[in-house]
Motif scaffolding. Structure first.
Motif, PDB file in Angstrom:
ATOM      1  N   GLN A 150      -3.104   0.568   3.869  1.00 58.69           N
ATOM      2  CA  GLN A 150      -3.734   1.793   3.399  1.00 58.69           C
ATOM      3  C   GLN A 150      -3.323   2.103   1.968  1.00 58.69           C
ATOM      4  O   GLN A 150      -2.135   2.085   1.632  1.00 58.69           O
ATOM      5  CB  GLN A 150      -3.345   2.967   4.300  1.00 58.69           C
ATOM      6  CG  GLN A 150      -3.894   4.310   3.868  1.00 58.69           C
ATOM      7  CD  GLN A 150      -5.398   4.424   4.045  1.00 58.69           C
ATOM      8  OE1 GLN A 150      -5.939   4.056   5.088  1.00 58.69           O
ATOM      9  NE2 GLN A 150      -6.092   4.943   3.029  1.00 58.69           N
ATOM     10  N   VAL A 151      -4.297   2.400   1.150  1.00 55.34           N
ATOM     11  CA  VAL A 151      -4.074   2.898  -0.204  1.00 55.34           C
ATOM     12  C   VAL A 151      -4.714   4.280  -0.291  1.00 55.34           C
ATOM     13  O   VAL A 151      -5.903   4.429  -0.021  1.00 55.34           O
ATOM     14  CB  VAL A 151      -4.682   1.960  -1.266  1.00 55.34           C
ATOM     15  CG1 VAL A 151      -4.623   2.612  -2.649  1.00 55.34           C
ATOM     16  CG2 VAL A 151      -3.951   0.622  -1.274  1.00 55.34           C
ATOM     17  N   SER A 152      -3.919   5.270  -0.632  1.00 55.66           N
ATOM     18  CA  SER A 152      -4.413   6.634  -0.737  1.00 55.66           C
ATOM     19  C   SER A 152      -4.091   7.155  -2.131  1.00 55.66           C
ATOM     20  O   SER A 152      -2.939   7.080  -2.564  1.00 55.66           O
ATOM     21  CB  SER A 152      -3.776   7.532   0.322  1.00 55.66           C
ATOM     22  OG  SER A 152      -4.104   7.089   1.619  1.00 55.66           O
ATOM     23  N   VAL A 153      -5.087   7.700  -2.803  1.00 59.92           N
ATOM     24  CA  VAL A 153      -4.927   8.215  -4.152  1.00 59.92           C
ATOM     25  C   VAL A 153      -5.276   9.699  -4.137  1.00 59.92           C
ATOM     26  O   VAL A 153      -6.406  10.077  -3.806  1.00 59.92           O
ATOM     27  CB  VAL A 153      -5.824   7.467  -5.159  1.00 59.92           C
ATOM     28  CG1 VAL A 153      -5.552   7.963  -6.574  1.00 59.92           C
ATOM     29  CG2 VAL A 153      -5.607   5.965  -5.054  1.00 59.92           C
ATOM     30  N   GLY A 185       0.826  -1.199   0.000  1.00 63.71           N
ATOM     31  CA  GLY A 185       0.000   0.000   0.000  1.00 63.71           C
ATOM     32  C   GLY A 185       0.862   1.251   0.000  1.00 63.71           C
ATOM     33  O   GLY A 185       2.084   1.192   0.089  1.00 63.71           O
ATOM     34  N   GLY A 186       0.202   2.398  -0.140  1.00 64.06           N
ATOM     35  CA  GLY A 186       0.932   3.650  -0.128  1.00 64.06           C
ATOM     36  C   GLY A 186       0.126   4.778  -0.708  1.00 64.06           C
ATOM     37  O   GLY A 186      -1.092   4.666  -0.906  1.00 64.06           O
ATOM     38  N   LEU A 187       0.809   5.871  -0.981  1.00 62.95           N
ATOM     39  CA  LEU A 187       0.196   7.072  -1.551  1.00 62.95           C
ATOM     40  C   LEU A 187       0.617   7.206  -3.002  1.00 62.95           C
ATOM     41  O   LEU A 187       1.807   7.102  -3.321  1.00 62.95           O
ATOM     42  CB  LEU A 187       0.631   8.303  -0.756  1.00 62.95           C
ATOM     43  CG  LEU A 187       0.198   9.665  -1.307  1.00 62.95           C
ATOM     44  CD1 LEU A 187      -1.321   9.791  -1.289  1.00 62.95           C
ATOM     45  CD2 LEU A 187       0.854  10.781  -0.500  1.00 62.95           C
ATOM     46  N   VAL A 188      -0.369   7.443  -3.867  1.00 66.57           N
ATOM     47  CA  VAL A 188      -0.074   7.562  -5.291  1.00 66.57           C
ATOM     48  C   VAL A 188      -0.999   8.619  -5.885  1.00 66.57           C
ATOM     49  O   VAL A 188      -2.098   8.864  -5.361  1.00 66.57           O
ATOM     50  CB  VAL A 188      -0.263   6.197  -5.993  1.00 66.57           C
ATOM     51  CG1 VAL A 188      -1.712   5.745  -5.942  1.00 66.57           C
ATOM     52  CG2 VAL A 188       0.254   6.214  -7.404  1.00 66.57           C
ATOM     53  N   GLN A 189      -0.563   9.234  -6.951  1.00 66.97           N
ATOM     54  CA  GLN A 189      -1.405  10.208  -7.637  1.00 66.97           C
ATOM     55  C   GLN A 189      -2.428   9.502  -8.516  1.00 66.97           C
ATOM     56  O   GLN A 189      -2.213   8.357  -8.952  1.00 66.97           O
ATOM     57  CB  GLN A 189      -0.551  11.135  -8.492  1.00 66.97           C
ATOM     58  CG  GLN A 189       0.294  12.122  -7.692  1.00 66.97           C
ATOM     59  CD  GLN A 189       0.971  13.135  -8.589  1.00 66.97           C
ATOM     60  OE1 GLN A 189       1.264  12.858  -9.748  1.00 66.97           O
ATOM     61  NE2 GLN A 189       1.232  14.318  -8.051  1.00 66.97           N
ATOM     62  N   ALA A 190      -3.522  10.180  -8.767  1.00 65.45           N
ATOM     63  CA  ALA A 190      -4.541   9.635  -9.657  1.00 65.45           C
ATOM     64  C   ALA A 190      -3.916   9.257 -11.000  1.00 65.45           C
ATOM     65  O   ALA A 190      -3.088   9.994 -11.534  1.00 65.45           O
ATOM     66  CB  ALA A 190      -5.663  10.643  -9.860  1.00 65.45           C
ATOM     67  N   GLY A 191      -4.322   8.103 -11.502  1.00 67.76           N
ATOM     68  CA  GLY A 191      -3.758   7.594 -12.747  1.00 67.76           C
ATOM     69  C   GLY A 191      -2.568   6.676 -12.537  1.00 67.76           C
ATOM     70  O   GLY A 191      -2.131   5.998 -13.485  1.00 67.76           O
ATOM     71  N   GLY A 192      -2.058   6.638 -11.324  1.00 62.38           N
ATOM     72  CA  GLY A 192      -0.908   5.806 -11.015  1.00 62.38           C
ATOM     73  C   GLY A 192      -1.271   4.361 -10.733  1.00 62.38           C
ATOM     74  O   GLY A 192      -2.440   3.956 -10.862  1.00 62.38           O
ATOM     75  N   SER A 193      -0.261   3.591 -10.335  1.00 61.42           N
ATOM     76  CA  SER A 193      -0.439   2.160 -10.097  1.00 61.42           C
ATOM     77  C   SER A 193       0.183   1.750  -8.770  1.00 61.42           C
ATOM     78  O   SER A 193       1.140   2.372  -8.300  1.00 61.42           O
ATOM     79  CB  SER A 193       0.226   1.350 -11.218  1.00 61.42           C
ATOM     80  OG  SER A 193      -0.350   1.624 -12.470  1.00 61.42           O
ATOM     81  N   LEU A 194      -0.380   0.710  -8.207  1.00 62.00           N
ATOM     82  CA  LEU A 194       0.172   0.059  -7.022  1.00 62.00           C
ATOM     83  C   LEU A 194      -0.060  -1.435  -7.145  1.00 62.00           C
ATOM     84  O   LEU A 194      -1.015  -1.870  -7.812  1.00 62.00           O
ATOM     85  CB  LEU A 194      -0.498   0.559  -5.734  1.00 62.00           C
ATOM     86  CG  LEU A 194      -0.117   1.927  -5.189  1.00 62.00           C
ATOM     87  CD1 LEU A 194      -1.022   2.285  -4.017  1.00 62.00           C
ATOM     88  CD2 LEU A 194       1.339   1.980  -4.775  1.00 62.00           C
ATOM     89  N   ARG A 195       0.788  -2.201  -6.489  1.00 60.48           N
ATOM     90  CA  ARG A 195       0.612  -3.647  -6.454  1.00 60.48           C
ATOM     91  C   ARG A 195       0.600  -4.109  -5.003  1.00 60.48           C
ATOM     92  O   ARG A 195       1.572  -3.892  -4.280  1.00 60.48           O
ATOM     93  CB  ARG A 195       1.731  -4.357  -7.211  1.00 60.48           C
ATOM     94  CG  ARG A 195       1.509  -5.862  -7.377  1.00 60.48           C
ATOM     95  CD  ARG A 195       2.739  -6.522  -7.935  1.00 60.48           C
ATOM     96  NE  ARG A 195       2.483  -7.882  -8.398  1.00 60.48           N
ATOM     97  CZ  ARG A 195       3.356  -8.866  -8.313  1.00 60.48           C
ATOM     98  NH1 ARG A 195       4.541  -8.645  -7.768  1.00 60.48           N
ATOM     99  NH2 ARG A 195       3.055 -10.076  -8.767  1.00 60.48           N
ATOM    100  N   LEU A 196      -0.494  -4.714  -4.619  1.00 58.39           N
ATOM    101  CA  LEU A 196      -0.620  -5.272  -3.274  1.00 58.39           C
ATOM    102  C   LEU A 196      -0.274  -6.751  -3.290  1.00 58.39           C
ATOM    103  O   LEU A 196      -0.576  -7.458  -4.255  1.00 58.39           O
ATOM    104  CB  LEU A 196      -2.035  -5.090  -2.738  1.00 58.39           C
ATOM    105  CG  LEU A 196      -2.599  -3.670  -2.721  1.00 58.39           C
ATOM    106  CD1 LEU A 196      -4.003  -3.675  -2.094  1.00 58.39           C
ATOM    107  CD2 LEU A 196      -1.694  -2.715  -1.997  1.00 58.39           C
ATOM    108  N   SER A 197       0.342  -7.205  -2.208  1.00 58.75           N
ATOM    109  CA  SER A 197       0.657  -8.620  -2.045  1.00 58.75           C
ATOM    110  C   SER A 197       0.121  -9.099  -0.705  1.00 58.75           C
ATOM    111  O   SER A 197       0.070  -8.341   0.260  1.00 58.75           O
ATOM    112  CB  SER A 197       2.165  -8.850  -2.080  1.00 58.75           C
ATOM    113  OG  SER A 197       2.722  -8.445  -3.303  1.00 58.75           O
ATOM    114  N   CYS A 198      -0.261 -10.360  -0.677  1.00 57.92           N
ATOM    115  CA  CYS A 198      -0.744 -10.967   0.565  1.00 57.92           C
ATOM    116  C   CYS A 198      -0.196 -12.383   0.643  1.00 57.92           C
ATOM    117  O   CYS A 198      -0.492 -13.207  -0.230  1.00 57.92           O
ATOM    118  CB  CYS A 198      -2.261 -10.986   0.610  1.00 57.92           C
ATOM    119  SG  CYS A 198      -2.945 -11.879   2.028  1.00 57.92           S
TER     120      CYS A 198
END
Length: 115
Positions: free
Chosen positions: A110-113, A9-22
């Motif tokens: 937490q994922v924040s966009v 998780g993390g903070l990213v700008q709109a249009g960006g990407s994130l990859r979650l792992s579990c």
């Protein structure tokens, strides 16, 4: 007992990407499905995506075409690739596992966009 550890998780700008792992560990028994849920402030927890042990996937309408769930059965790990993120995707994302003994949850990430 099953333990689920999320990361990515993390903070990213709109249009960006994130990859979650579990990553799951413990007494797996017969794992039926793993998935991701999310909960935004003041809202109920909702299903984002799920993947069965056989590889069948399901997605919330709001993320179809943007998010992709995948899994590694050998490692009991599930991933959520999130592209074209929107501010409304901001939430705590929880990993979920259902096996023959019960339902288990991770601690959340937490994922924040930002717009």
């Amino acid at each position: 007992q099953v333990q689920l550890v999320e990361s990515g998780g993390g903070l990213v700008q709109a249009g960006g990407s994130l990859r979650l792992s579990c990553a799951a560990s413990g007494s797996m028994f017969i794992t039926k499905v793993m998935g991701w849920y999310r909960q935004a402030p003041g809202k109920q927890r909702e299903l984002v995506a799920s993947i069965s042990y056989g590889g069948n996937t399901a997605y919330a309408d709001s993320v179809k075409g943007r998010f992709t769930i995948s899994g590694d059965n050998a490692k009991y790990t599930v991933y959520l690739q999130m592209n074209s993120l929107k501010p409304e995707d901001t939430a705590v994302y929880y990993c979920n596992l259902v096996n023959s003994r019960g339902v288990y949850w991770g601690q959340g990430t937490q994922v924040s966009v930002s717009s």
